[in-house]
Design a protein around this motif. Structure first.
Motif: not given
Length: 103
Positions: A21, A24, A37, A39-40, A42-43, A77
């Motif tokens: 975290y 990043w 984020r 995780h964003d 990955r999208h 995704y």
């Protein structure tokens, strides 16, 4: 033989659970990119692969998706973009309304 860590600190010990975290967030600031984020990403990665036309089997391998649930993960995704839709609409229009070629 003892078990080692897949991701370890410079001294070989375990990472703090929120290390990724903080790294990043620092990376985003350094790059001058808007906050988001982890995780964003990955999208974004999945959508870029879609835009590039990467075959599904390759996308699944890159993203680490299991064959049984890969279609569901791709639907979650990978995001279809406006330019992608416009390009396909233009291609369909060109195909349907192509002027006859001169003989």
């Amino acid at each position: 033989m003892g078990k080692g860590y897949v991701f370890a600190s410079p001294t070989g010990g375990p990472l703090s659970p929120n290390t990724d975290y903080h790294v990043w967030k620092r990376l985003l600031r350094s790059a001058g990119v808007r906050d988001s984020r982890l995780h964003d990403a990955r999208h974004t990665a999945a959508t870029v692969l879609l835009v590039l036309g990467v075959p599904d089997v390759v996308v699944d391998a890159i993203m680490g998706w299991e064959p049984g649930g890969a279609a569901r993960m791709r639907a979650r995704y990978m995001h279809v973009t406006g330019p992608m839709l416009r390009k396909v609409a233009q291609q369909v229009g060109d195909t349907l309304w192509e002027l006859p070629k001169g003989d």
